[in-house]
Design a protein around this motif. Structure first.
Motif, PDB file in Angstrom:
ATOM      1  N   ASP A 102       0.845  -1.206   0.000  1.00 47.74           N
ATOM      2  CA  ASP A 102       0.000   0.000   0.000  1.00 47.74           C
ATOM      3  C   ASP A 102       0.874   1.247   0.000  1.00 47.74           C
ATOM      4  N   SER A 103       1.199   1.711  -1.185  1.00 48.19           N
ATOM      5  CA  SER A 103       2.081   2.881  -1.251  1.00 48.19           C
ATOM      6  C   SER A 103       1.315   4.122  -0.788  1.00 48.19           C
ATOM      7  N   ALA A 104       2.052   4.977  -0.092  1.00 51.01           N
ATOM      8  CA  ALA A 104       1.436   6.164   0.496  1.00 51.01           C
ATOM      9  C   ALA A 104       2.405   7.330   0.363  1.00 51.01           C
ATOM     10  N   ILE A 105       1.869   8.516   0.577  1.00 45.82           N
ATOM     11  CA  ILE A 105       2.715   9.706   0.450  1.00 45.82           C
ATOM     12  C   ILE A 105       2.455  10.625   1.648  1.00 45.82           C
ATOM     13  N   LEU A 106       3.541  11.048   2.257  1.00 43.62           N
ATOM     14  CA  LEU A 106       3.460  11.985   3.385  1.00 43.62           C
ATOM     15  C   LEU A 106       3.855  13.365   2.872  1.00 43.62           C
ATOM     16  N   ILE A 107       3.059  14.346   3.213  1.00 47.15           N
ATOM     17  CA  ILE A 107       3.350  15.717   2.776  1.00 47.15           C
ATOM     18  C   ILE A 107       3.569  16.572   4.013  1.00 47.15           C
ATOM     19  N   ARG A 108       4.556  17.398   3.974  1.00 48.12           N
ATOM     20  CA  ARG A 108       4.680  18.425   4.997  1.00 48.12           C
ATOM     21  C   ARG A 108       4.425  19.755   4.307  1.00 48.12           C
ATOM     22  N   THR A 109       3.326  20.375   4.650  1.00 49.22           N
ATOM     23  CA  THR A 109       2.936  21.607   3.966  1.00 49.22           C
ATOM     24  C   THR A 109       3.745  22.801   4.499  1.00 49.22           C
ATOM     25  N   GLN A 110       3.569  23.924   3.865  1.00 45.29           N
ATOM     26  CA  GLN A 110       4.335  25.128   4.218  1.00 45.29           C
ATOM     27  C   GLN A 110       4.168  25.511   5.676  1.00 45.29           C
ATOM     28  N   ASP A 111       2.997  25.222   6.250  1.00 43.46           N
ATOM     29  CA  ASP A 111       2.750  25.609   7.646  1.00 43.46           C
ATOM     30  C   ASP A 111       3.355  24.606   8.637  1.00 43.46           C
ATOM     31  N   GLY A 112       4.038  23.590   8.129  1.00 49.48           N
ATOM     32  CA  GLY A 112       4.705  22.627   9.007  1.00 49.48           C
ATOM     33  C   GLY A 112       3.836  21.428   9.358  1.00 49.48           C
ATOM     34  N   ALA A 113       2.579  21.418   8.926  1.00 49.57           N
ATOM     35  CA  ALA A 113       1.680  20.302   9.262  1.00 49.57           C
ATOM     36  C   ALA A 113       1.977  19.087   8.379  1.00 49.57           C
ATOM     37  N   TYR A 114       1.678  17.912   8.923  1.00 46.35           N
ATOM     38  CA  TYR A 114       1.859  16.666   8.163  1.00 46.35           C
ATOM     39  C   TYR A 114       0.503  16.159   7.689  1.00 46.35           C
ATOM     40  N   HIS A 115       0.484  15.680   6.466  1.00 47.27           N
ATOM     41  CA  HIS A 115      -0.723  15.071   5.903  1.00 47.27           C
ATOM     42  C   HIS A 115      -0.274  13.857   5.101  1.00 47.27           C
TER      43      HIS A 115
END
Ligand code: FES
Length: 188
Positions: A102-115
């Motif tokens: 199950d490939s997944a992607i973690l994003i750290r947005t400009q505000d520092g939050a993780y999604h």
């Protein structure tokens, strides 16, 4: 030329022999060409109707199963996402969750939050990637795009948001703790 004439005469004679031989049967079993054409059309329409109904029922079955699969809830184990704590803002990293497949992607947005999201596009399952320039998830196959903070569809053919992977910060580390099919976002 003479041979040709003889052949034509023979064919006409044969045809008249056949006509006279079949005349009594035609009287007993009258045959109307137009009626047969109508029956054939009627049968063809019936066939089309049945075929359409079968296709409709089949499509309905698939849609029901897809909706059921999307909504079923499962329990997941927590897994640390390696390297997430050093991830720069406006960037991403790939991981797998809940299984290696199950490939997944973690994003750290400009505000520092993780999604985090399942990497499969909800259109035809191409892997999405994070565009740093546009600060959104993009699908290279048919130009679909998703919001990096919500996973919602921004534009393109995808019919629903990306599957969401729940993340938690635990002592400075980032952990994946669950995975939710996007249809669940609208269910309550
Ligand atoms: S597979 Fe992603 S837009 Fe078609």
């Amino acid at each position: 030329m003479k041979n040709l004439n003889e052949t034509i005469q023979k064919v006409l004679r044969d045809e008249s022999d056949v006509r006279s031989a079949t005349a009594p049967f035609q009287a007993d079993f009258p045959y109307e060409h137009d009626e047969e054409a109508q029956v054939t059309r009627r049968e063809f329409c019936n066939f089309l109707g049945l075929t359409s109904a079968a296709l409709f029922l089949g499509a309905g079955g698939f849609a029901t199963k897809a909706a059921f699969d999307a909504r079923k809830s499962e329990s997941f184990y927590a897994a640390r996402i390696e390297g997430a704590e050093t991830l720069a803002r406006n960037s991403s990293l790939n991981f797998s969750y809940p299984t290696e497949r199950d490939s997944a992607i973690l994003i750290r947005t400009q505000d520092g939050a993780y999604h985090a999201y399942g990497q499969k596009c909800t259109h035809l399952s191409c892997p999405v990637y994070y565009s740093r320039d546009h600060q959104r998830l993009e699908c290279p196959c048919h130009e679909g795009a998703f919001d990096a903070a919500t996973g919602n569809v921004l534009y393109g053919p995808p019919p629903r948001p990306l599957d969401t992977i729940e993340v938690e910060l635990r002592g400075g580390q980032v952990w994946a703790t669950g995975r939710r099919a996007s249809a669940d976002e609208h269910a309550s």
